[in-house]
Design a protein around this motif. Structure first.
Motif, mmCIF file in Angstrom:
data_model
loop_
_atom_site.group_PDB
_atom_site.id
_atom_site.type_symbol
_atom_site.label_atom_id
_atom_site.label_comp_id
_atom_site.label_asym_id
_atom_site.label_seq_id
_atom_site.Cartn_x
_atom_site.Cartn_y
_atom_site.Cartn_z
ATOM 1 N N LYS A 109 -3.980 0.549 85.477
ATOM 2 C CA LYS A 109 -2.681 0.886 84.988
ATOM 3 C C LYS A 109 -2.720 0.518 83.476
ATOM 4 O O LYS A 109 -2.824 -0.700 82.879
ATOM 5 C CB LYS A 109 -1.781 0.384 85.688
ATOM 6 C CG LYS A 109 -0.326 0.967 85.194
ATOM 7 C CD LYS A 109 0.958 0.236 85.832
ATOM 8 C CE LYS A 109 2.126 0.750 85.296
ATOM 9 N NZ LYS A 109 2.373 0.374 83.992
ATOM 10 N N TRP A 115 -0.806 2.823 75.373
ATOM 11 C CA TRP A 115 -1.797 3.533 76.177
ATOM 12 C C TRP A 115 -1.072 5.071 76.819
ATOM 13 O O TRP A 115 -1.957 5.742 77.311
ATOM 14 C CB TRP A 115 -2.399 2.678 77.359
ATOM 15 C CG TRP A 115 -3.180 1.461 77.151
ATOM 16 C CD1 TRP A 115 -2.620 0.257 76.450
ATOM 17 C CD2 TRP A 115 -4.366 1.412 77.168
ATOM 18 N NE1 TRP A 115 -3.792 -0.674 76.262
ATOM 19 C CE2 TRP A 115 -4.957 0.159 76.466
ATOM 20 C CE3 TRP A 115 -5.387 2.232 77.358
ATOM 21 C CZ2 TRP A 115 -6.090 -0.211 76.465
ATOM 22 C CZ3 TRP A 115 -6.720 1.822 77.359
ATOM 23 C CH2 TRP A 115 -7.163 0.503 76.842
ATOM 24 N N ASP A 116 0.192 4.788 77.103
ATOM 25 C CA ASP A 116 0.960 5.788 77.421
ATOM 26 C C ASP A 116 1.400 7.046 76.627
ATOM 27 O O ASP A 116 2.108 7.883 76.901
ATOM 28 C CB ASP A 116 2.235 5.348 78.238
ATOM 29 C CG ASP A 116 1.868 4.383 79.243
ATOM 30 O OD1 ASP A 116 0.737 4.400 79.748
ATOM 31 O OD2 ASP A 116 2.711 3.473 79.435
ATOM 32 N N TYR A 119 0.549 10.426 78.095
ATOM 33 C CA TYR A 119 0.744 10.338 79.486
ATOM 34 C C TYR A 119 2.072 11.131 79.899
ATOM 35 O O TYR A 119 3.206 10.865 79.212
ATOM 36 C CB TYR A 119 0.752 9.166 80.193
ATOM 37 C CG TYR A 119 1.268 9.060 81.795
ATOM 38 C CD1 TYR A 119 0.186 9.639 82.351
ATOM 39 C CD2 TYR A 119 2.153 8.731 81.966
ATOM 40 C CE1 TYR A 119 0.750 9.584 84.067
ATOM 41 C CE2 TYR A 119 2.647 8.489 83.405
ATOM 42 C CZ TYR A 119 1.944 8.994 84.489
ATOM 43 O OH TYR A 119 2.138 8.964 85.672
ATOM 44 N N SER A 121 4.443 12.223 83.218
ATOM 45 C CA SER A 121 4.815 11.890 84.615
ATOM 46 C C SER A 121 4.412 13.231 85.315
ATOM 47 O O SER A 121 4.610 14.143 85.005
ATOM 48 C CB SER A 121 6.192 11.390 84.777
ATOM 49 O OG SER A 121 6.531 11.403 86.199
ATOM 50 N N GLU A 146 2.038 6.567 87.833
ATOM 51 C CA GLU A 146 1.764 5.571 86.638
ATOM 52 C C GLU A 146 0.537 6.184 86.013
ATOM 53 O O GLU A 146 -0.186 7.016 86.459
ATOM 54 C CB GLU A 146 1.454 4.254 87.124
ATOM 55 C CG GLU A 146 0.210 4.171 88.161
ATOM 56 C CD GLU A 146 -0.057 2.882 88.783
ATOM 57 O OE1 GLU A 146 0.847 2.093 88.902
ATOM 58 O OE2 GLU A 146 -1.207 2.483 89.092
ATOM 59 N N ASN A 147 0.309 5.545 84.647
ATOM 60 C CA ASN A 147 -0.953 6.183 83.695
ATOM 61 C C ASN A 147 -1.972 5.133 84.227
ATOM 62 O O ASN A 147 -2.306 4.120 83.649
ATOM 63 C CB ASN A 147 -0.367 5.797 82.500
ATOM 64 C CG ASN A 147 -1.518 6.259 81.725
ATOM 65 O OD1 ASN A 147 -2.349 7.406 81.947
ATOM 66 N ND2 ASN A 147 -1.555 5.930 80.259
#
Length: 276
Positions: A109, A115-116, A119, A121, A146-147
């Motif tokens: 994760k 990192w997101d 991303y 959802s 979750e990513n």
């Protein structure tokens, strides 16, 4: 009564014409079995619940499938828009008894908002549908919200990682790595960094290789994609609170097998780059 008038004592009857004790027990067992039988519509929900519990236990303690979302691990794992993305099975048992090792391909994760950034959802905005998605995710029948990313472990806690030596190879604790799985689209250019810190954040140059040195904190990992010029891995997050590293607690499991498509079914092999 004459002898010919005596009741028959044939099979299943005693001399008085009544069913024998063994026959009565046999009939009682048959009656009991008949009473226990249920119609399919009554048994089906029970079977579904049992199957769901088994799947949930497998997902929680053993492992689950994941879809490769991008090309960052090519050619080891395939993922791209419009293609047949690899499905992999990721097992958890290995890391119940030890930590990830260099060369392992792991799913983890994203540990920080860095990192997101790309991303989105996978949950619906509809409350009912979102609740159903969360319910199915619990049983491993839908992806978690979750990513999750997949990369290869290059260095572990206490090691220092950097690039590059004179041949453009990644080094750990001053020693060049043996990485036959690594794919580069551009030749090594000394002095050209992969990521440069600017007032607006990191500026990424896919043709660059250089980074570090960075000492990996204890309990963390340095992660890199096999497709080195097209992987936003630890190198692309050196400005977050973990200096691009990933806490071991964020690891979801070890990729061990490609389960789809059929032409690519096979093991996902770990290869320790620290050995020559």
């Amino acid at each position: 009564m004459t002898q010919g008038d005596e009741p028959s004592s044939g099979p299943g009857n005693d001399r008085e014409g009544k069913p024998s004790r063994g026959t009565r027990r046999s009939r009682a067992r048959k009656t009991k079995k008949q009473k226990k039988q249920r119609p399919l519509w009554q048994e089906l929900p029970i079977l579904v619940v049992i199957a769901a519990v088994i799947v949930a236990l497998v997902v929680t303690f053993i492992g689950r499938p994941y879809v490769i979302p991008s090309q960052s691990m090519e050619p080891t794992l395939i993922g791209c828009p419009g293609c047949s993305n690899d499905r992999i099975f990721v097992e958890k048992l290995s890391y119940d008894f030890g930590d990830p090792k260099p060369g392992d391909v792991v799913v983890f994760k994203g540990p920080s908002s860095s990192w997101d950034s790309d991303y989105h959802s996978n949950r619906s905005s509809n409350t009912v549908i979102r609740g159903l998605q969360n319910f199915l995710a619990f049983f491993g029948l839908a992806p978690p919200n979750e990513n999750d990313l997949v990369k290869r472990v290059i260095a572990v806690g206490g090691q220092t990682v950097q690039c590059c030596d004179a041949q453009g190879r990644v080094e750990v604790d001053g020693k060049p790595l043996n990485e036959p799985y690594a794919h580069y689209e551009y030749p090594y250019q000394p002095g050209l960094s992969f990521a440069v810190k600017t007032p607006m954040g990191l500026s990424i140059n896919p043709a660059g290789r250089e980074f570090g040195p960075i000492k990996v904190p204890d309990g963390n990992l340095w992660m890199m994609g096999d497709n080195r010029n097209d992987s936003l891995d630890s190198r692309g997050h050196i400005d977050d609170q973990y200096s691009g590293t990933v806490p071991v607690k964020n690891v979801r499991g070890k990729a061990v097998f490609k389960i789809w498509p059929l032409k690519r079914i096979g093991p996902v092999r770990s290869q320790n780059p620290h050995t020559n």
